[in-house]
Design a protein around this motif. Structure first.
Motif, PDB file in Angstrom:
ATOM      1  N   MET A  26       0.831  -1.206   0.000  1.00 51.46           N
ATOM      2  CA  MET A  26       0.000   0.000   0.000  1.00 51.46           C
ATOM      3  C   MET A  26       0.863   1.254   0.000  1.00 51.46           C
ATOM      4  SD  MET A  26      -3.489   0.748   2.055  1.00 51.46           S
ATOM      5  CE  MET A  26      -3.008   1.482   3.601  1.00 51.46           C
ATOM      6  N   ILE A 153      -3.341   5.938  10.256  1.00 51.52           N
ATOM      7  CA  ILE A 153      -1.890   5.748  10.103  1.00 51.52           C
ATOM      8  C   ILE A 153      -1.137   6.749  10.965  1.00 51.52           C
ATOM      9  CG2 ILE A 153       0.028   5.915   8.470  1.00 51.52           C
ATOM     10  CD1 ILE A 153      -2.066   5.003   6.291  1.00 51.52           C
ATOM     11  N   GLN A 154      -1.587   7.999  10.942  1.00 57.44           N
ATOM     12  CA  GLN A 154      -0.921   9.024  11.738  1.00 57.44           C
ATOM     13  C   GLN A 154      -1.024   8.746  13.223  1.00 57.44           C
ATOM     14  OE1 GLN A 154      -1.887  13.187  10.469  1.00 57.44           O
ATOM     15  NE2 GLN A 154      -2.866  12.116   8.768  1.00 57.44           N
ATOM     16  N   ARG A 156      -1.332   5.929  14.649  1.00 53.18           N
ATOM     17  CA  ARG A 156      -0.423   4.805  14.940  1.00 53.18           C
ATOM     18  C   ARG A 156       0.950   5.349  15.292  1.00 53.18           C
ATOM     19  NH1 ARG A 156       0.295  -0.076  15.656  1.00 53.18           N
ATOM     20  NH2 ARG A 156      -1.849   0.025  16.309  1.00 53.18           N
TER      21      ARG A 156
ATOM     22  N   ALA B  33       0.250  11.158   6.508  1.00 48.12           N
ATOM     23  CA  ALA B  33       0.265   9.698   6.644  1.00 48.12           C
ATOM     24  C   ALA B  33       1.490   9.116   5.942  1.00 48.12           C
ATOM     25  CB  ALA B  33      -1.016   9.113   6.043  1.00 48.12           C
ATOM     26  N   GLU B 131       4.508  -3.114   6.831  1.00 51.12           N
ATOM     27  CA  GLU B 131       3.167  -2.690   6.423  1.00 51.12           C
ATOM     28  C   GLU B 131       2.099  -3.254   7.355  1.00 51.12           C
ATOM     29  OE1 GLU B 131       1.897  -2.370   2.453  1.00 51.12           O
ATOM     30  OE2 GLU B 131       3.405  -0.823   2.127  1.00 51.12           O
ATOM     31  N   ARG B 133       2.444  -3.690  10.452  1.00 49.06           N
ATOM     32  CA  ARG B 133       2.540  -2.842  11.633  1.00 49.06           C
ATOM     33  C   ARG B 133       1.854  -1.500  11.412  1.00 49.06           C
ATOM     34  NH1 ARG B 133       8.098  -3.758  11.802  1.00 49.06           N
ATOM     35  NH2 ARG B 133       8.459  -1.651  11.041  1.00 49.06           N
ATOM     36  N   VAL B 134       2.229  -0.850  10.312  1.00 46.57           N
ATOM     37  CA  VAL B 134       1.786   0.528  10.084  1.00 46.57           C
ATOM     38  C   VAL B 134       0.291   0.581   9.728  1.00 46.57           C
ATOM     39  CG1 VAL B 134       2.125   2.547   8.610  1.00 46.57           C
ATOM     40  CG2 VAL B 134       4.091   1.264   9.419  1.00 46.57           C
ATOM     41  N   PHE B 135      -0.181  -0.438   9.049  1.00 47.66           N
ATOM     42  CA  PHE B 135      -1.570  -0.431   8.581  1.00 47.66           C
ATOM     43  C   PHE B 135      -2.465  -1.343   9.415  1.00 47.66           C
ATOM     44  CE2 PHE B 135       0.796   0.287   4.388  1.00 47.66           C
ATOM     45  CZ  PHE B 135       0.769   1.671   4.532  1.00 47.66           C
ATOM     46  N   LEU B 136      -2.009  -1.675  10.617  1.00 47.63           N
ATOM     47  CA  LEU B 136      -2.712  -2.623  11.488  1.00 47.63           C
ATOM     48  C   LEU B 136      -4.173  -2.251  11.718  1.00 47.63           C
ATOM     49  CD1 LEU B 136      -2.060  -5.158  13.253  1.00 47.63           C
ATOM     50  CD2 LEU B 136      -1.721  -3.593  15.171  1.00 47.63           C
ATOM     51  N   ASP B 137      -4.442  -0.951  11.887  1.00 46.28           N
ATOM     52  CA  ASP B 137      -5.791  -0.506  12.233  1.00 46.28           C
ATOM     53  C   ASP B 137      -6.720  -0.409  11.024  1.00 46.28           C
ATOM     54  OD1 ASP B 137      -4.882  -0.234  14.819  1.00 46.28           O
ATOM     55  OD2 ASP B 137      -4.351   1.881  14.561  1.00 46.28           O
ATOM     56  N   ILE B 138      -6.184  -0.652   9.846  1.00 47.69           N
ATOM     57  CA  ILE B 138      -6.982  -0.482   8.635  1.00 47.69           C
ATOM     58  C   ILE B 138      -7.401  -1.851   8.123  1.00 47.69           C
ATOM     59  CG2 ILE B 138      -7.008   0.515   6.323  1.00 47.69           C
ATOM     60  CD1 ILE B 138      -4.705   2.320   7.213  1.00 47.69           C
ATOM     61  N   THR B 142     -11.030  -1.639   3.589  1.00 50.78           N
ATOM     62  CA  THR B 142     -10.576  -0.249   3.522  1.00 50.78           C
ATOM     63  C   THR B 142      -9.265  -0.143   2.761  1.00 50.78           C
ATOM     64  OG1 THR B 142     -11.667   0.198   5.635  1.00 50.78           O
ATOM     65  CG2 THR B 142      -9.996   1.779   4.911  1.00 50.78           C
ATOM     66  N   ARG B 143      -8.372  -1.096   2.998  1.00 51.76           N
ATOM     67  CA  ARG B 143      -7.104  -1.075   2.255  1.00 51.76           C
ATOM     68  C   ARG B 143      -7.350  -1.140   0.755  1.00 51.76           C
ATOM     69  NH1 ARG B 143      -2.922  -4.900   5.868  1.00 51.76           N
ATOM     70  NH2 ARG B 143      -3.870  -4.331   7.860  1.00 51.76           N
ATOM     71  N   THR B 145     -10.010  -0.192  -0.828  1.00 56.59           N
ATOM     72  CA  THR B 145     -10.589   1.094  -1.240  1.00 56.59           C
ATOM     73  C   THR B 145      -9.509   2.160  -1.389  1.00 56.59           C
ATOM     74  OG1 THR B 145     -12.642   0.545  -0.085  1.00 56.59           O
ATOM     75  CG2 THR B 145     -12.268   2.869  -0.603  1.00 56.59           C
ATOM     76  N   VAL B 146      -8.597   2.183  -0.415  1.00 59.29           N
ATOM     77  CA  VAL B 146      -7.511   3.171  -0.461  1.00 59.29           C
ATOM     78  C   VAL B 146      -6.631   2.946  -1.694  1.00 59.29           C
ATOM     79  CG1 VAL B 146      -5.374   3.930   0.670  1.00 59.29           C
ATOM     80  CG2 VAL B 146      -7.464   3.583   2.028  1.00 59.29           C
ATOM     81  N   ILE B 147      -6.252   1.701  -1.922  1.00 56.77           N
ATOM     82  CA  ILE B 147      -5.380   1.401  -3.071  1.00 56.77           C
ATOM     83  C   ILE B 147      -6.078   1.783  -4.374  1.00 56.77           C
ATOM     84  CG2 ILE B 147      -4.376  -0.502  -4.409  1.00 56.77           C
ATOM     85  CD1 ILE B 147      -3.596  -1.784  -1.717  1.00 56.77           C
TER      86      ILE B 147
END
Lengths: 160, 160
Positions: A26, A153-154, A156, B33, B131, B133-138, B142-143, B145-147
């Motif tokens: 991503m 992300i922020q 985090r 972000a 990734e 780690r950083v995108f754990l909450d997403i 949603t990922r 959709t973001v991509i």
DNA sequence: TATTGTTATACTCTATAACTATA
DNA sequence: TATAGTTATAGAGTATAACAATA
């Protein structure tokens, strides 16, 4: 950044370069998309003599009159030494002024001038038009989803 | 990038700086972000002696053996002169080799060495962990959709 | 002692012009 | 003449150390 595809590719060309491994990340998509946004934003701000950082600083100073350089650096997530040249640029164009804080004579209170506030209005209108252009294909719900994801992300950010 | 909030703020502090104007812009959220992602990616790659660009170049060379520097520069969206130092760094560590193309002696065919392919495997595993780690909450949807949104921005890219 | 703003410095990323050797 | 790779250069963004003035 390069903007158009410069080579019309004669159809019988070499096979295109595969980035399938990177496309699984991503962060890769975020970087490539942000490059496009940033390139268009730079072009958008150029007529105003602003760059992304001077624009951000101007907006924050207009919205937070009297803030210090340390506060501004923290808000912009840049180191204090790097802010000096940004503030210098805005001050030399008389868009902002530095005024000594009487209660703490180490600090400056940053404030926008009338010219600064006028440029703020024009630049914000231009950036809004820029975003409408760049994000035209992305519907309102998707934009909200994207923004929420960016905020996650922020947050985090590696304290939490 | 600064990672935690360094000042615990004694509750009776100055009012926080408002960035409400900037927060209306999706580009602002994308930048902040991406700064977080980029900072953690740099830390992730540092043990391998790689930076974002040398990592990307290594991945593309492993995945596309024999490609030329021009093709790689186009794929990475960097100017050819800037690619030279990137390729130099990989070649000096014997992660890749430059080999003259017999049919066009102006060009180099870039190929990864065994060491390059081994580092590729390790670095990709580390970046995947980064990734996660950083995108754990997403969440997964949603990922996607973001991509998809990021790809729409790239396609906009100002030819179309 | 600690903080504000500053200088000096260095490293990275990016962009352009001009060169060389090949085509 | 056009292209591949290179050199030189310059502009930005970013990071750290160390300093003067002030708290």
């Amino acid at each position: 950044m390069k903007h158009p595809a410069p080579t019309p590719q004669p159809a019988t060309s070499t096979p295109p370069v595969s980035d399938e491994t990177l496309r699984e990340f991503m962060g890769y998509h975020m970087k490539r998309a942000f490059n496009v946004v940033q390139a268009d934003l730079s072009l958008t701000l150029k007529p105003f003599g602003l760059r992304m950082l001077t624009y951000s600083a101007l907006v924050l100073i207009v919205d937070n009159p009297g803030l210090s350089q340390s506060q501004l650096a923290a808000a912009m997530d840049v180191e204090r030494p790097n802010l000096v040249v940004i503030i210098d640029a805005l001050e030399q164009r008389a868009l902002i002024i530095r005024e000594r804080v009487p209660t703490d004579r180490r600090a400056y209170a940053l404030m926008a001038t009338l010219a600064g506030r006028q440029l703020y209005d024009k630049a914000i209108a231009a950036v809004k038009a820029h975003e409408e252009r760049v994000f035209l294909d992305i519907d309102k719900d998707t934009r909200k989803t994207v923004i929420a994801a960016m905020q996650l992300i922020q947050n985090r950010s590696f304290g939490s």
